[in-house]
Design a protein around this motif. Structure first.
Motif, mmCIF file in Angstrom:
data_model
loop_
_atom_site.group_PDB
_atom_site.id
_atom_site.type_symbol
_atom_site.label_atom_id
_atom_site.label_comp_id
_atom_site.label_asym_id
_atom_site.label_seq_id
_atom_site.Cartn_x
_atom_site.Cartn_y
_atom_site.Cartn_z
ATOM 1 N N THR A 1 10.006 12.846 -8.252
ATOM 2 C CA THR A 1 8.733 12.703 -7.587
ATOM 3 C C THR A 1 8.932 12.687 -6.087
ATOM 4 O OG1 THR A 1 7.927 11.378 -9.428
ATOM 5 C CG2 THR A 1 6.664 11.266 -7.394
ATOM 6 N N GLN A 2 8.160 13.466 -5.368
ATOM 7 C CA GLN A 2 8.220 13.442 -3.916
ATOM 8 C C GLN A 2 7.533 12.176 -3.431
ATOM 9 O OE1 GLN A 2 9.762 15.601 -1.931
ATOM 10 N NE2 GLN A 2 9.251 14.344 -0.174
ATOM 11 N N GLY B 1 3.692 5.969 -5.818
ATOM 12 C CA GLY B 1 3.825 5.969 -7.267
ATOM 13 C C GLY B 1 4.494 4.739 -7.838
ATOM 14 N N PHE B 2 4.791 3.740 -6.998
ATOM 15 C CA PHE B 2 5.343 2.478 -7.478
ATOM 16 C C PHE B 2 4.216 1.602 -8.035
ATOM 17 C CE2 PHE B 2 8.687 3.968 -4.821
ATOM 18 C CZ PHE B 2 9.848 3.292 -5.153
ATOM 19 N N HIS B 3 4.575 0.691 -8.914
ATOM 20 C CA HIS B 3 3.620 -0.347 -9.298
ATOM 21 C C HIS B 3 4.268 -1.709 -9.076
ATOM 22 C CE1 HIS B 3 5.860 -0.214 -13.163
ATOM 23 N NE2 HIS B 3 5.476 -1.478 -13.302
ATOM 24 N N ALA C 1 10.658 7.659 -12.745
ATOM 25 C CA ALA C 1 10.572 9.113 -12.743
ATOM 26 C C ALA C 1 10.451 9.632 -14.173
ATOM 27 C CB ALA C 1 11.801 9.715 -12.060
ATOM 28 N N THR C 2 10.048 10.881 -14.326
ATOM 29 C CA THR C 2 9.839 11.433 -15.655
ATOM 30 C C THR C 2 11.132 11.543 -16.464
ATOM 31 O OG1 THR C 2 9.995 13.663 -14.718
ATOM 32 C CG2 THR C 2 7.792 12.715 -14.961
ATOM 33 N N GLN D 1 0.825 -1.206 0.000
ATOM 34 C CA GLN D 1 0.000 0.000 0.000
ATOM 35 C C GLN D 1 0.864 1.263 0.000
ATOM 36 O OE1 GLN D 1 -2.213 -0.851 3.519
ATOM 37 N NE2 GLN D 1 -3.807 -2.023 2.452
ATOM 38 N N ALA D 2 1.919 1.255 0.816
ATOM 39 C CA ALA D 2 2.790 2.427 0.894
ATOM 40 C C ALA D 2 3.505 2.667 -0.433
ATOM 41 C CB ALA D 2 3.803 2.254 2.023
#
Length: 351
Positions: free
Chosen positions: A339-340, A101-103, A153-154, A95-96
């Motif tokens: 990404t924060q 933003g992880f998958h 990340a982008t 969940q964390a």
């Protein structure tokens, strides 16, 4: 690699609600906290290395699917509270990670993590300070769970996390967390342009980077070492004699001139030639692994003679980190670049 004592103030202990030990050997990942009540039992970080990330079940000869990821590495082993199950632990981490933003790339549970003939151990990172020889990671299939997840990340930087949570021998619960952030290796640390590499410069490179490149003189399109390669080979053999526990991998590399098959064969032949030279200097064969990577990992452009010359090399990789007396480099941490990423909540999420 450097480890350090983490001292936590009383105020932090009171505000987080998590019981941190006062003299732990490391710290949590900056983007992923710990399960409340867990204690860091072992910790290590490396500026650049490679880690096998499981993406499939464990078979007799290793994981049936995996990816070898190179970059900045951190390993943490936690002692988990005995009243918390691997299910609750992994689900909270999942969940964390997803909130950050992880998958999830892959996960498994208990006997679903292996084939019937699988061993109970595999090595993910040779440098990991596990309790077992060679950095082997133990997988207990009676009560355990695994999870691999990725953040992109982008700017293309990947952060990959693998978590293995086991209840060992029916009571003690350990959780291993591996995190790798992809980044280019710092090149140019050693140059042979000004003369042969020395034993001291080789040792310094292995301490700082875990590898170095040798631009050895070979006959054109051949794996025959020329006589002026001997000073560098002598220095390497002396280093291995000075550190008898040091094990290395010789990685052969070429430029992009020629077919992929030809370049891979040539790069392997040249790495084998270096191995033979070291054996001739008295180094035991079992201390040297060899691979040929052809033109797959250039360190310079292949559109100029200078760039192609840089790509034609044999790299020496340390397979036994810690055997050479280490310097104390500044500690580094893994942080997704753009990404924060939030930390885990201090309160477990139950379902």
């Amino acid at each position: 690699m450097r480890t350090f004592t983490l001292r936590v103030s009383l105020l932090l202990l009171l505000t987080t609600g998590t019981a941190f030990a006062l003299d732990e050997p490391g710290q949590d990942l900056p983007f992923l906290g710990r399960y409340p009540g867990s204690i860091i039992d072992s910790y290590k970080t490396a500026h650049y290395d490679e880690v096998i990330i499981p993406l499939g079940i464990l078979g007799q000869k290793g994981f049936t699917k995996s990816e070898t990821v190179e970059g900045q590495v951190t390993y943490i082993r936690y002692k988990v509270p005995e009243d918390r199950s691997p299910l609750e632990f992994i689900r909270n981490y999942q969940q964390a990670l997803q909130r950050a933003g992880f998958h999830v790339l892959w996960q498994c549970t208990d006997h679903g993590c292996r084939t019937p003939d699988a061993d109970v151990a595999a090595t993910l990172w040779r440098g990991a300070p596990t309790r077992y020889t060679g950095g082997a990671e133990i997988f207990n299939f009676e009560n355990g769970r695994m999870l691999s997840a990725e953040h992109r990340a982008t700017d293309g930087v990947r952060t990959i996390v693998f978590i293995n949570d086991n209840t060992l021998f029916g009571h003690s619960q350990d959780a291993s967390v591996y995190a790798v952030q992809t980044k280019p290796m710092q090149n140019g640390m050693i140059s042979s342009d000004t003369g042969p590499l020395t034993r001291e410069s080789m040792a310094g490179a292995l301490i700082q980077q875990g590898r170095f490149a040798m631009h050895l003189p070979f006959d054109f399109k051949q794996a025959t070492l020329r006589p002026d390669a001997q000073p560098t080979l002598t220095a390497l053999s002396q280093l291995m004699e000075q550190h008898p526990s040091l094990r290395i991998r010789l990685e052969g590399h070429t430029d992009q001139v020629g077919s992929a098959i030809y370049n891979r064969k040539l790069s392997l032949s040249r790495a084998l030639a270096v191995k033979s030279a070291l054996i001739a200097h008295g180094i035991v064969e079992q201390r040297i692994e060899v691979t040929g990577l052809g033109a797959t990992r250039p360190i310079a452009g292949n559109d100029t003679d200078a760039g192609r010359a840089q790509n034609r090399r044999v790299e020496v990789v340390d397979l036994s980190p810690g055997n050479i007396a280490r310097l104390r480099p500044t500690n580094t941490t893994i942080t997704p670049t753009t990404t924060q990423v939030p930390t885990m909540n201090s309160t477990p999420i139950t379902e």
